[in-house]
Design a protein around this motif. Structure first.
Motif, short mmCIF file in Angstrom:
data_model
loop_
_atom_site.label_atom_id
_atom_site.label_comp_id
_atom_site.label_asym_id
_atom_site.label_seq_id
_atom_site.Cartn_x
_atom_site.Cartn_y
_atom_site.Cartn_z
N ILE A 79 -27.15 25.89 21.53
CA ILE A 79 -27.52 24.86 22.46
C ILE A 79 -26.80 23.65 22.28
O ILE A 79 -26.43 23.08 23.15
CB ILE A 79 -29.03 24.75 22.88
N VAL A 80 -26.45 23.26 21.08
CA VAL A 80 -25.46 22.16 20.82
C VAL A 80 -24.72 22.54 19.63
O VAL A 80 -25.08 23.23 18.57
CB VAL A 80 -26.45 20.98 20.14
N GLY A 81 -23.26 22.67 19.66
CA GLY A 81 -22.49 22.86 18.45
C GLY A 81 -21.74 24.17 18.71
O GLY A 81 -21.61 24.90 19.72
N ALA A 82 -21.69 24.81 17.38
CA ALA A 82 -21.16 26.22 17.29
C ALA A 82 -21.34 26.90 15.91
O ALA A 82 -21.44 26.04 14.98
CB ALA A 82 -19.63 25.74 17.56
N ILE A 83 -21.69 27.90 16.14
CA ILE A 83 -21.50 28.94 14.80
C ILE A 83 -20.73 30.05 14.85
O ILE A 83 -20.66 30.59 15.91
CB ILE A 83 -22.95 29.18 14.60
N TRP A 84 -20.66 30.78 13.67
CA TRP A 84 -20.02 31.96 13.38
C TRP A 84 -21.28 32.88 12.85
O TRP A 84 -21.80 32.53 11.91
CB TRP A 84 -18.81 32.08 12.50
N ASP A 85 -21.79 33.80 13.94
CA ASP A 85 -22.89 34.27 13.69
C ASP A 85 -22.74 35.74 13.14
O ASP A 85 -21.96 36.49 13.58
CB ASP A 85 -23.83 34.54 15.05
N VAL A 86 -23.30 36.20 12.15
CA VAL A 86 -23.09 37.21 11.41
C VAL A 86 -24.39 38.25 11.23
O VAL A 86 -25.39 37.84 10.92
CB VAL A 86 -22.58 36.89 9.88
N ALA A 87 -23.98 39.56 11.39
CA ALA A 87 -24.97 40.67 11.09
C ALA A 87 -24.44 41.47 10.10
O ALA A 87 -23.29 41.83 10.20
CB ALA A 87 -25.54 41.19 12.46
N THR A 130 -25.22 21.04 14.76
CA THR A 130 -25.41 22.14 15.73
C THR A 130 -27.18 22.59 15.93
O THR A 130 -27.72 22.65 14.81
CB THR A 130 -24.58 23.22 14.94
N GLU A 131 -27.26 23.08 16.84
CA GLU A 131 -28.63 23.44 17.13
C GLU A 131 -28.69 24.98 17.57
O GLU A 131 -28.11 25.14 18.57
CB GLU A 131 -29.26 22.67 18.23
N VAL A 132 -29.39 25.81 16.97
CA VAL A 132 -29.45 27.19 17.16
C VAL A 132 -30.94 27.50 17.71
O VAL A 132 -32.20 27.02 16.75
CB VAL A 132 -29.15 27.97 15.88
N VAL A 133 -30.99 28.36 18.69
CA VAL A 133 -32.44 28.76 19.10
C VAL A 133 -32.36 30.36 19.26
O VAL A 133 -31.22 30.97 19.51
CB VAL A 133 -32.73 28.27 20.54
N TYR A 134 -33.46 31.00 18.86
CA TYR A 134 -33.64 32.37 18.93
C TYR A 134 -34.81 32.84 18.89
O TYR A 134 -35.87 32.21 18.39
CB TYR A 134 -32.64 33.15 17.41
N LYS A 135 -34.83 33.79 19.51
CA LYS A 135 -36.12 34.59 19.78
C LYS A 135 -36.30 36.00 18.87
O LYS A 135 -35.43 36.40 18.31
CB LYS A 135 -36.29 35.38 21.05
N CYS A 136 -37.45 35.91 18.24
CA CYS A 136 -37.85 37.09 17.27
C CYS A 136 -38.94 37.89 17.56
O CYS A 136 -39.83 37.69 18.43
CB CYS A 136 -38.18 36.39 15.89
N SER A 137 -38.65 39.21 17.18
CA SER A 137 -39.57 40.48 17.44
C SER A 137 -40.58 40.66 16.72
O SER A 137 -41.79 41.26 17.24
CB SER A 137 -38.95 41.64 17.82
#
Ligand SMILES: Cc1cn([C@H]2C[C@H](O)[C@@H](COP(=O)(O)OP(=O)(O)O[C@H]3O[C@H](C)C(=O)[C@H](O)[C@H]3O)O2)c(=O)[nH]c1=O
Length: 192
Positions: A79-87, A130-137
């Motif tokens: 929601i703010v900034g940028a990431i390289w997201d890795v799985a 950078t602000e990251v928001v994420y939903k978890c199961s």
């Protein structure tokens, strides 16, 4: 169409681009709708929302997972900034075991990354604050947490930064080697 979904090079890890409605005031988006996302094949039920703030460019969080029965699928966005997201696929017997994929998630591209349970997750920030928001199961279960060092030589992930420049938590700095991981996950067919 509430959102578009696209596959990545790692079966099961998918990019979701929700629809934004622009008008004279700005814009609106349903960033998650269980019914709409289920039509895209996202059948996980999410029970916890997380929000992390990382001050410095080059902050690395990960590579983490939680073991069953607390294994977490995640739906990640910036929601703010940028990431390289890795799985990273850590399902024993998977044809892509130990393989990784990276995706640019930014406040600007508004993309989301769906990472199923059975995968390591981590990211490096590419902008300050950078602000990251994420939903978890599944909910947080620290006793079931596992971690692998982000710069593990066997995984050979390209983070786009020299490993020596990474800003790490004390925990991540001493995370184990991928070769020593006794993964609790078994491949049961590609996640669609
Ligand atoms: C993950 C989590 C943490 N916490 C507390 C525990 C610590 O006091 C503090 C920071 O935790 P941690 O250093 O584990 O946070 P991250 O390094 O961002 O961990 C996350 O990083 C990668 C990217 C992930 O995908 C996971 O969600 C998670 O492992 O928040 C909680 O209270 N609940 C939680 O669900």
């Amino acid at each position: 169409m509430a959102a578009l979904i696209e596959q990545t090079a790692l079966p099961g890890v998918r990019i979701i681009s929700p629809r934004w409605f622009a008008d004279n005031r700005g814009a609106f988006c349903e960033t998650y709708n269980q019914e709409s996302w289920a039509k895209l094949g996202v059948t996980e039920t999410f029970v916890q929302d997380n929000h992390s703030v990382s001050r410095d460019i080059g902050t690395v969080r990960g590579l983490h997972f939680q073991s069953p029965p607390s294994a977490q699928a995640k739906l990640v966005r910036v929601i703010v900034g940028a990431i390289w997201d890795v799985a990273v696929d850590i399902r024993k017997g998977s044809p892509t075991y130990g393989k990784w994929v990276g995706v640019d998630l930014t406040a600007e591209n508004k993309r989301q990354l769906l990472i199923p349970a059975g995968f390591l997750h981590g990211f490096v920030t590419r902008a300050p604050n950078t602000e990251v928001v994420y939903k978890c199961s599944s909910t947080y279960a620290p006793a079931t947490e596992g971690a692998v060092r982000f710069d593990d030589p066997e995984l050979n992930i390209d983070w786009g930064i020299p490993g020596s420049n990474a800003v790490l938590s004390d925990k991540d700095a001493v995370a184990g080697r991928f070769a020593d991981l006794d993964s609790p996950f078994a491949f049961e067919g590609d996640v669609q």
